[in-house]
Design a protein around this motif. Structure first.
Motif, PDB file in Angstrom:
ATOM      1  N   PHE A 274      21.116  32.534  29.993  1.00  0.00           N
ATOM      2  CA  PHE A 274      20.116  33.473  29.480  1.00  0.00           C
ATOM      3  C   PHE A 274      19.727  33.050  28.066  1.00  0.00           C
ATOM      4  O   PHE A 274      20.450  32.321  27.387  1.00  0.00           O
ATOM      5  CB  PHE A 274      20.638  34.914  29.470  1.00  0.00           C
ATOM      6  CG  PHE A 274      21.692  35.184  28.419  1.00  0.00           C
ATOM      7  CD1 PHE A 274      21.351  35.690  27.176  1.00  0.00           C
ATOM      8  CD2 PHE A 274      23.033  34.938  28.678  1.00  0.00           C
ATOM      9  CE1 PHE A 274      22.316  35.938  26.204  1.00  0.00           C
ATOM     10  CE2 PHE A 274      24.004  35.182  27.728  1.00  0.00           C
ATOM     11  CZ  PHE A 274      23.647  35.684  26.482  1.00  0.00           C
TER      12      PHE A 274
ATOM     13  N   GLU B 162      20.966  39.822  24.406  1.00  0.00           N
ATOM     14  CA  GLU B 162      20.003  39.286  25.372  1.00  0.00           C
ATOM     15  C   GLU B 162      18.626  39.128  24.720  1.00  0.00           C
ATOM     16  O   GLU B 162      18.441  39.441  23.544  1.00  0.00           O
ATOM     17  CB  GLU B 162      19.945  40.179  26.607  1.00  0.00           C
ATOM     18  CG  GLU B 162      19.448  41.581  26.357  1.00  0.00           C
ATOM     19  CD  GLU B 162      18.515  42.067  27.464  1.00  0.00           C
ATOM     20  OE1 GLU B 162      17.369  41.599  27.514  1.00  0.00           O
ATOM     21  OE2 GLU B 162      18.947  42.920  28.256  1.00  0.00           O
TER      22      GLU B 162
ATOM     23  N   HIS C 240      25.204  39.910  32.887  1.00  0.00           N
ATOM     24  CA  HIS C 240      25.450  39.601  31.476  1.00  0.00           C
ATOM     25  C   HIS C 240      25.817  40.856  30.704  1.00  0.00           C
ATOM     26  O   HIS C 240      25.177  41.896  30.839  1.00  0.00           O
ATOM     27  CB  HIS C 240      24.196  38.967  30.858  1.00  0.00           C
ATOM     28  CG  HIS C 240      24.238  38.883  29.366  1.00  0.00           C
ATOM     29  ND1 HIS C 240      23.179  39.231  28.559  1.00  0.00           N
ATOM     30  CD2 HIS C 240      25.232  38.497  28.518  1.00  0.00           C
ATOM     31  CE1 HIS C 240      23.505  39.067  27.299  1.00  0.00           C
ATOM     32  NE2 HIS C 240      24.742  38.629  27.245  1.00  0.00           N
TER      33      HIS C 240
ATOM     34  N   LEU D 274      21.638  39.082  35.867  1.00  0.00           N
ATOM     35  CA  LEU D 274      22.396  37.923  35.400  1.00  0.00           C
ATOM     36  C   LEU D 274      23.862  38.257  35.134  1.00  0.00           C
ATOM     37  O   LEU D 274      24.601  37.402  34.635  1.00  0.00           O
ATOM     38  CB  LEU D 274      21.757  37.354  34.126  1.00  0.00           C
ATOM     39  CG  LEU D 274      20.357  36.749  34.313  1.00  0.00           C
ATOM     40  CD1 LEU D 274      19.729  36.415  32.967  1.00  0.00           C
ATOM     41  CD2 LEU D 274      20.410  35.519  35.202  1.00  0.00           C
TER      42      LEU D 274
ATOM     43  N   LYS E  50      13.622  36.094  30.150  1.00  0.00           N
ATOM     44  CA  LYS E  50      15.089  36.132  30.066  1.00  0.00           C
ATOM     45  C   LYS E  50      15.679  34.734  30.178  1.00  0.00           C
ATOM     46  O   LYS E  50      16.743  34.453  29.634  1.00  0.00           O
ATOM     47  CB  LYS E  50      15.659  37.018  31.175  1.00  0.00           C
ATOM     48  CG  LYS E  50      15.401  38.516  31.012  1.00  0.00           C
ATOM     49  CD  LYS E  50      16.313  39.139  29.986  1.00  0.00           C
ATOM     50  CE  LYS E  50      16.316  40.660  30.071  1.00  0.00           C
ATOM     51  NZ  LYS E  50      15.072  41.293  29.635  1.00  0.00           N
ATOM     52  N   ILE E  51      14.985  33.834  30.911  1.00  0.00           N
ATOM     53  CA  ILE E  51      15.476  32.466  31.052  1.00  0.00           C
ATOM     54  C   ILE E  51      14.543  31.460  30.354  1.00  0.00           C
ATOM     55  O   ILE E  51      14.629  30.260  30.605  1.00  0.00           O
ATOM     56  CB  ILE E  51      15.692  32.078  32.522  1.00  0.00           C
ATOM     57  CG1 ILE E  51      14.391  32.129  33.321  1.00  0.00           C
ATOM     58  CG2 ILE E  51      16.742  32.973  33.164  1.00  0.00           C
ATOM     59  CD1 ILE E  51      14.487  31.488  34.702  1.00  0.00           C
TER      60      ILE E  51
ATOM     61  N   GLU F 200      15.668  36.055  38.342  1.00  0.00           N
ATOM     62  CA  GLU F 200      15.819  35.058  37.283  1.00  0.00           C
ATOM     63  C   GLU F 200      16.595  33.838  37.769  1.00  0.00           C
ATOM     64  O   GLU F 200      16.217  32.695  37.504  1.00  0.00           O
ATOM     65  CB  GLU F 200      16.537  35.676  36.072  1.00  0.00           C
ATOM     66  CG  GLU F 200      15.754  36.757  35.377  1.00  0.00           C
ATOM     67  CD  GLU F 200      15.934  38.142  35.985  1.00  0.00           C
ATOM     68  OE1 GLU F 200      15.545  39.125  35.331  1.00  0.00           O
ATOM     69  OE2 GLU F 200      16.471  38.254  37.113  1.00  0.00           O
TER      70      GLU F 200
ATOM     71  N   ASN G 139      18.277  26.254  28.744  1.00  0.00           N
ATOM     72  CA  ASN G 139      18.625  27.426  27.943  1.00  0.00           C
ATOM     73  C   ASN G 139      19.615  27.102  26.835  1.00  0.00           C
ATOM     74  O   ASN G 139      19.553  27.691  25.745  1.00  0.00           O
ATOM     75  CB  ASN G 139      19.180  28.535  28.833  1.00  0.00           C
ATOM     76  CG  ASN G 139      18.092  29.387  29.470  1.00  0.00           C
ATOM     77  OD1 ASN G 139      18.351  30.478  29.977  1.00  0.00           O
ATOM     78  ND2 ASN G 139      16.868  28.884  29.489  1.00  0.00           N
TER      79      ASN G 139
END
Length: 447
Positions: free
Chosen positions: A59, A30, A13, A11, A332-333, A300, A237
């Motif tokens: 996320f 995260e 991130h 992602l 994660k999502i 993801e 999200n």
């Protein structure tokens, strides 16, 4: 002040831990907090603060879990309308941790409730800019029209971003370090640098297009143009992060596991994460092949772009060893609650995908329906095949019925990863047609 940057590559991130005098603060953590707990233990530090720069779209954050497990205070803008325990943190607010002072700067533009966290210790200054200021770019302004406590049209947010860049960083010195929440590959912006994960404010003033001398109209026109697509899961999200996600271990612990499966009881969607070669040899009906075969694959993103929030699905793992990783990645999502079961497949003969004779295809293009599933920005730069039908992968399930199916269908993307998913979607849509995946052979047709 010790700063540790964590990267989650699929992602793109970045999250952060800041340690000062035995205390630790986290920025935009995260979903799985264990890496932060491990760092705190290694440094004999206590986690006392969690800063959320905004409710993230791409996320799920672990801020509420960390608060529950450590007692750390969550700081977020009052404009977020957060439903979790927190301390409002906006312009003029500051908090001291160890020898470091953290100050809030309201920096709307990506979202109306975005803040930048300025950390000072002695002469050192660090800016944790969230999705406001990236290395080489700024955050996209088109994600909060339908999600979040505060909703705003993209044009309004683009103008807010212009004012943020013009005014909010003016009195901060060039030497200040810039730590964004994302790098190249994230869908939260369109032009992030792939060469660096952090920068200085001085470098951004020199090289970032957003700091150039330009009118508001010029700025907003550039910012609004050619932004990436918005996956289904982004608004979902935002809502999860506004409420605060469930504890990860509890949430994924409720998912059942079924081994050596040869059939499922209903027509529920199946997400098969195995390598495309294994998938094509043997898979369950109604399967979509979204590969999770490497630590950097965009599983993801494509899961959240293909499957809608709250849509149930089975998840196929290649082996027992992969199950834990798949659950973590799906969480994660925030899609772990949609999983009916994680399954491994039996050795029985199931459904197969035919292999394309590339040479025959190359000599008889007019005998096939060719489907290009690349993104619009890619197809606008040119087609591989003049007679291709163009439907981006994230829109394929909803628009596949518009395609002709009298001829054999050949699906392609730019390199092969997406076409595995796209061809499996069309295989489900057209059970009486032959569907082929051009896969990485597409490189033979580049003009």
């Amino acid at each position: 002040m010790k700063i540790k940057q964590f990267e989650y590559k699929p992602l793109a991130h970045y999250s952060y831990a800041i340690i000062s005098d035995g205390k630790m603060a986290l920025v935009d953590p995260e979903r799985d907090p264990m890496q932060y707990y491990k760092l705190a233990e290694e440094n004999n530090a206590t986690i006392t603060a969690i800063f959320e720069t905004h409710p993230h779209a791409d996320f799920v954050s672990s801020h509420l879990q960390i608060h529950k497990e450590t007692g750390a205070t969550i700081y977020a803008s009052k404009k977020t309308g957060a439903d979790y325990p927190h301390t409002p943190f906006d312009d003029g607010d500051s908090v001291t941790m160890g020898n470091a002072t953290f100050t809030a700067i309201n920096t709307p533009g990506h979202s109306p409730d975005s803040i930048t966290i300025q950390a000072n210790e002695d002469e050192n200054i660090a800016l944790f800019t969230g999705d406001t200021l990236f290395v080489g770019d700024v955050g996209r302004p088109d994600l909060r029209e339908k999600a979040g406590h505060l909703k705003a049209k993209r044009e309004e947010l683009a103008k807010m971003m212009y004012k943020t860049i013009q005014n909010k960083f003016t009195n901060i010195p060039d030497a200040a370090l810039v730590y964004p929440a994302h790098g190249a590959g994230s869908l939260c912006g369109k032009g992030m640098s792939a060469d660096a994960s952090s920068s200085t404010l001085g470098n951004e003033r020199l090289g970032n297009w957003a700091f150039k001398n330009q009118t508001e109209e010029q700025f907003t026109s550039h910012l609004l143009s050619s932004q990436p697509f918005i996956p289904h899961y982004f608004g979902f999200n935002v809502s999860i992060n506004k409420d605060g996600a469930d504890v990860l271990s509890k949430s994924i612990g409720n998912v059942s596991i079924q081994l050596n499966v040869s059939e499922i009881e209903d027509d529920t969607l199946v997400i098969d994460t195995r390598d495309e070669a294994d998938f094509k040899k043997n898979h369950l009906p109604n399967s979509i092949n979204i590969m999770a075969t490497s630590a950097t694959s965009k599983f993801e993103t494509w899961l959240g772009s293909t499957v809608k929030p709250e849509e149930p699905f089975y998840l196929v793992a290649s082996s027992i060893d992969q199950i834990s990783s798949l659950l973590d990645r799906t969480a994660k999502i925030g899609y772990e609650k949609q999983i009916k079961a994680v399954v491994t497949l039996s050795n029985k003969d199931l459904k197969q995908t035919p292999k394309l004779d590339v040479a025959e295809f190359k000599n008889n293009l007019d005998k096939y329906t060719i489907v290009d599933i690349r993104n619009q920005s890619e197809t606008e730069e040119g087609l591989f095949f003049d007679n291709a039908h163009t439907i981006p992968l994230h829109k394929l399930r909803e628009n596949a019925s518009n395609l002709p199916s009298e001829k054999p269908i050949v699906v392609h993307c730019a390199g092969g990863y997406r076409s595995a998913a796209g061809s499996s979607i069309l295989e489900n849509q057209f059970p009486n047609s032959t569907v082929f995946d051009l896969s990485d052979a597409v490189t033979e047709f580049k003009k």
